[in-house]
Design a protein around this motif. Structure first.
Motif, PDB file in Angstrom:
ATOM      1  N   LEU A   1     -12.337  -2.771 -22.750  1.00 22.30           N
ATOM      2  CA  LEU A   1     -11.451  -2.440 -21.633  1.00 22.30           C
ATOM      3  C   LEU A   1     -10.348  -1.504 -22.080  1.00 22.30           C
ATOM      4  CD1 LEU A   1     -10.175  -4.848 -18.934  1.00 22.30           C
ATOM      5  CD2 LEU A   1      -8.492  -3.564 -20.254  1.00 22.30           C
ATOM      6  N   LEU A   2      -9.958  -0.581 -21.179  1.00 23.08           N
ATOM      7  CA  LEU A   2      -8.866   0.360 -21.441  1.00 23.08           C
ATOM      8  C   LEU A   2      -7.837   0.289 -20.329  1.00 23.08           C
ATOM      9  CD1 LEU A   2      -7.567   2.939 -22.785  1.00 23.08           C
ATOM     10  CD2 LEU A   2      -9.109   4.283 -21.315  1.00 23.08           C
ATOM     11  N   ASP A   3      -6.559   0.238 -20.713  1.00 25.17           N
ATOM     12  CA  ASP A   3      -5.451   0.373 -19.759  1.00 25.17           C
ATOM     13  C   ASP A   3      -4.795   1.727 -19.998  1.00 25.17           C
ATOM     14  OD1 ASP A   3      -3.401  -0.262 -17.890  1.00 25.17           O
ATOM     15  OD2 ASP A   3      -2.098  -0.828 -19.557  1.00 25.17           O
ATOM     16  N   ILE A   4      -4.712   2.538 -18.953  1.00 26.20           N
ATOM     17  CA  ILE A   4      -4.148   3.883 -19.070  1.00 26.20           C
ATOM     18  C   ILE A   4      -2.742   3.899 -18.487  1.00 26.20           C
ATOM     19  CG2 ILE A   4      -4.373   6.289 -18.350  1.00 26.20           C
ATOM     20  CD1 ILE A   4      -7.398   5.892 -18.310  1.00 26.20           C
TER      21      ILE A   4
ATOM     22  N   SER B   1      -5.621   1.071 -14.445  1.00 21.12           N
ATOM     23  CA  SER B   1      -4.435   1.919 -14.577  1.00 21.12           C
ATOM     24  C   SER B   1      -3.476   1.713 -13.414  1.00 21.12           C
ATOM     25  CB  SER B   1      -4.831   3.399 -14.633  1.00 21.12           C
ATOM     26  OG  SER B   1      -3.688   4.214 -14.817  1.00 21.12           O
ATOM     27  N   ASN B   2      -2.197   1.680 -13.756  1.00 24.77           N
ATOM     28  CA  ASN B   2      -1.110   1.769 -12.786  1.00 24.77           C
ATOM     29  C   ASN B   2      -0.375   3.068 -13.113  1.00 24.77           C
ATOM     30  OD1 ASN B   2       1.020   1.397 -11.021  1.00 24.77           O
ATOM     31  ND2 ASN B   2       2.061  -0.122 -12.290  1.00 24.77           N
ATOM     32  N   PRO B   3      -0.913   4.203 -12.651  1.00 21.97           N
ATOM     33  CA  PRO B   3      -0.380   5.500 -13.084  1.00 21.97           C
ATOM     34  C   PRO B   3       0.829   5.928 -12.252  1.00 21.97           C
ATOM     35  CG  PRO B   3      -2.185   5.852 -11.579  1.00 21.97           C
ATOM     36  CD  PRO B   3      -2.039   4.351 -11.727  1.00 21.97           C
ATOM     37  N   PRO B   4       1.487   7.024 -12.637  1.00 17.42           N
ATOM     38  CA  PRO B   4       2.538   7.579 -11.772  1.00 17.42           C
ATOM     39  C   PRO B   4       1.939   7.950 -10.417  1.00 17.42           C
ATOM     40  CG  PRO B   4       2.584   8.586 -13.951  1.00 17.42           C
ATOM     41  CD  PRO B   4       1.319   7.789 -13.878  1.00 17.42           C
ATOM     42  N   TYR B   5       2.635   7.566  -9.327  1.00 18.99           N
ATOM     43  CA  TYR B   5       2.075   7.890  -8.010  1.00 18.99           C
ATOM     44  C   TYR B   5       3.127   8.148  -6.933  1.00 18.99           C
ATOM     45  CZ  TYR B   5       2.579   2.738  -7.189  1.00 18.99           C
ATOM     46  OH  TYR B   5       3.029   1.443  -7.072  1.00 18.99           O
ATOM     47  N   ILE B   6       4.395   8.204  -7.284  1.00 25.88           N
ATOM     48  CA  ILE B   6       5.440   8.424  -6.283  1.00 25.88           C
ATOM     49  C   ILE B   6       5.770   9.917  -6.211  1.00 25.88           C
ATOM     50  CG2 ILE B   6       7.806   7.885  -5.586  1.00 25.88           C
ATOM     51  CD1 ILE B   6       7.543   5.295  -7.238  1.00 25.88           C
ATOM     52  N   PRO B   7       5.588  10.551  -5.049  1.00 22.70           N
ATOM     53  CA  PRO B   7       5.942  11.974  -4.932  1.00 22.70           C
ATOM     54  C   PRO B   7       7.426  12.201  -5.214  1.00 22.70           C
ATOM     55  CG  PRO B   7       4.583  11.280  -3.078  1.00 22.70           C
ATOM     56  CD  PRO B   7       4.966  10.029  -3.820  1.00 22.70           C
ATOM     57  N   GLU B   8       7.729  13.324  -5.825  1.00 23.59           N
ATOM     58  CA  GLU B   8       9.107  13.648  -6.188  1.00 23.59           C
ATOM     59  C   GLU B   8      10.051  13.603  -4.980  1.00 23.59           C
ATOM     60  OE1 GLU B   8      10.809  14.368  -8.872  1.00 23.59           O
ATOM     61  OE2 GLU B   8       9.300  14.556 -10.446  1.00 23.59           O
ATOM     62  N   ARG B   9       9.551  13.938  -3.794  1.00 21.81           N
ATOM     63  CA  ARG B   9      10.405  13.968  -2.608  1.00 21.81           C
ATOM     64  C   ARG B   9      10.950  12.589  -2.244  1.00 21.81           C
ATOM     65  NH1 ARG B   9       5.207  14.848  -0.679  1.00 21.81           N
ATOM     66  NH2 ARG B   9       4.328  13.099   0.502  1.00 21.81           N
ATOM     67  N   GLU B  10      10.315  11.516  -2.730  1.00 24.63           N
ATOM     68  CA  GLU B  10      10.755  10.159  -2.415  1.00 24.63           C
ATOM     69  C   GLU B  10      11.839   9.662  -3.371  1.00 24.63           C
ATOM     70  OE1 GLU B  10       7.572   7.374  -1.975  1.00 24.63           O
ATOM     71  OE2 GLU B  10       6.363   8.729  -0.744  1.00 24.63           O
ATOM     72  N   LYS B  11      12.100  10.421  -4.414  1.00 24.54           N
ATOM     73  CA  LYS B  11      13.034   9.972  -5.450  1.00 24.54           C
ATOM     74  C   LYS B  11      14.424   9.709  -4.890  1.00 24.54           C
ATOM     75  CE  LYS B  11      14.579  11.149 -10.120  1.00 24.54           C
ATOM     76  NZ  LYS B  11      14.435  12.108 -11.251  1.00 24.54           N
ATOM     77  N   ALA B  12      14.902  10.587  -4.024  1.00 32.14           N
ATOM     78  CA  ALA B  12      16.268  10.470  -3.500  1.00 32.14           C
ATOM     79  C   ALA B  12      16.470   9.200  -2.682  1.00 32.14           C
ATOM     80  CB  ALA B  12      16.608  11.689  -2.650  1.00 32.14           C
TER      81      ALA B  12
ATOM     82  N   LEU C   1     -13.699   0.624 -12.381  1.00 35.71           N
ATOM     83  CA  LEU C   1     -12.415   1.306 -12.471  1.00 35.71           C
ATOM     84  C   LEU C   1     -11.463   0.671 -11.468  1.00 35.71           C
ATOM     85  CD1 LEU C   1     -10.580   3.704 -13.318  1.00 35.71           C
ATOM     86  CD2 LEU C   1     -11.796   5.100 -11.631  1.00 35.71           C
ATOM     87  N   TYR C   2     -10.271   0.287 -11.945  1.00 36.74           N
ATOM     88  CA  TYR C   2      -9.268  -0.358 -11.093  1.00 36.74           C
ATOM     89  C   TYR C   2      -7.982   0.457 -11.119  1.00 36.74           C
ATOM     90  CZ  TYR C   2     -12.147  -4.620 -11.507  1.00 36.74           C
ATOM     91  OH  TYR C   2     -13.176  -5.534 -11.486  1.00 36.74           O
TER      92      TYR C   2
END
Length: 284
Positions: free
Chosen positions: A117-120, A188-199, A242-243
């Motif tokens: 198993l691999l976690d990314i 994987s729990n990768p980056p997924y938040i668009p930059e526009r939501e940061k504010a 794949l999860y």
């Protein structure tokens, strides 16, 4: 200042930032961190005056909380799937939704503990460590681009007595797959938040958690899902799974991308709050 009055003052000070329940929970965590006393002992000794060293830590902790610093960074620890883990500003604080992802993987493989198993994007290592504790004979790998995150993950693996194969690698690098064995499961729990939501995000997330683990370009929110899907096609055995943890607004898009890549049985799953949060797909 007594233990009781310190706790009351702390929760009142946090009320503009948090609801009553969360303010109280943060207050309990800070008071336990300062005093070393559990909730019951603090009730028994509620009229005890704080000694000078406790008052100093209390004032410092309150100041940091009011500046938006997460309580987990002040205490240096967080809980995930029944484990106490080290956390700092190099890693995301583990969330309950990710526990649900781990639970899904475990339920899908009740009689196959010897998986590869691999976690990314492993961050604190919470996912592979939780799985390794349930599957001691599994061969588990964990990848992250951040040396700071891998340092934390390595300490957590050692603290939890789990042997994990850690790899420092950017999954977006086309050569990333070459470093990996053939696998039965990729998660994987990768980056997924668009930059526009940061504010619009809370200060404690904006300023104190690593942005590289959170944000993706506004014009390509599926960047990591597409790339990890490609990598998984190279390294997963036939029938391998794949999860993903996903952004609640992009469930159908992630599902469509995986189907485009010719994955089978692509399933979108909701979390405990009824939000689209996880996807599972199988390689033919």
């Amino acid at each position: 200042m007594t233990i009781q009055s310190a706790f009351a003052n702390l929760t009142n000070a946090l009320r503009p930032m948090y609801d009553m329940r969360e303010a109280a929970n943060i207050g309990h965590l800070l008071m336990e961190h300062i005093t070393g006393l559990g909730k019951l002992d603090r009730i028994v000794h509620k009229d005890m005056d704080l000694p000078p060293q406790w008052e100093s830590k209390y004032s410092e902790g309150l100041e940091q909380l009011l500046a938006g610093r997460p309580i987990q960074h002040i205490t240096g620890k967080s809980w995930f799937y029944g484990m106490e883990l080290i956390v700092n500003d190099q890693v995301l604080i583990p969330r309950p939704e990710t526990e649900e992802l781990v639970e899904w993987v475990l339920l899908d493989h009740p009689s196959q503990p010897a998986l590869r198993l691999l976690d990314i994007g492993t961050g604190s290592g919470c996912i592979p460590i939780a799985l390794k504790k349930h599957w001691p004979s599994a061969d588990i790998w964990a990848m992250d681009v951040s040396p700071g995150a891998l340092s934390v993950a390595g300490r957590n693996a050692q603290m939890q007595h789990t042997a994990i194969n850690f790899v420092q690698q950017d999954v977006l690098d086309p050569k990333a797959a070459a470093l990996l064995p053939c696998l039965n499961v990729i998660i994987s729990n990768p980056p997924y938040i668009p930059e526009r939501e940061k504010a619009d995000m809370a200060v404690n997330v904006q300023h104190f958690e690593p942005s590289t683990a959170l944000f993706v370009p506004d014009n390509d929110p599926l960047l990591f899902y597409r790339r990890i899907g490609q990598l998984a096609m190279e390294r997963l055995d036939p029938g391998g799974k794949l999860y993903f943890e996903i952004h609640e607004d992009y469930g159908q898009e992630v599902k469509a991308e995986l189907e485009k890549q010719r994955y089978l049985d692509v399933i979108l799953k909701k979390d405990m709050f009824g939000k689209d949060r996880m996807v599972r797909a199988s390689k033919a």
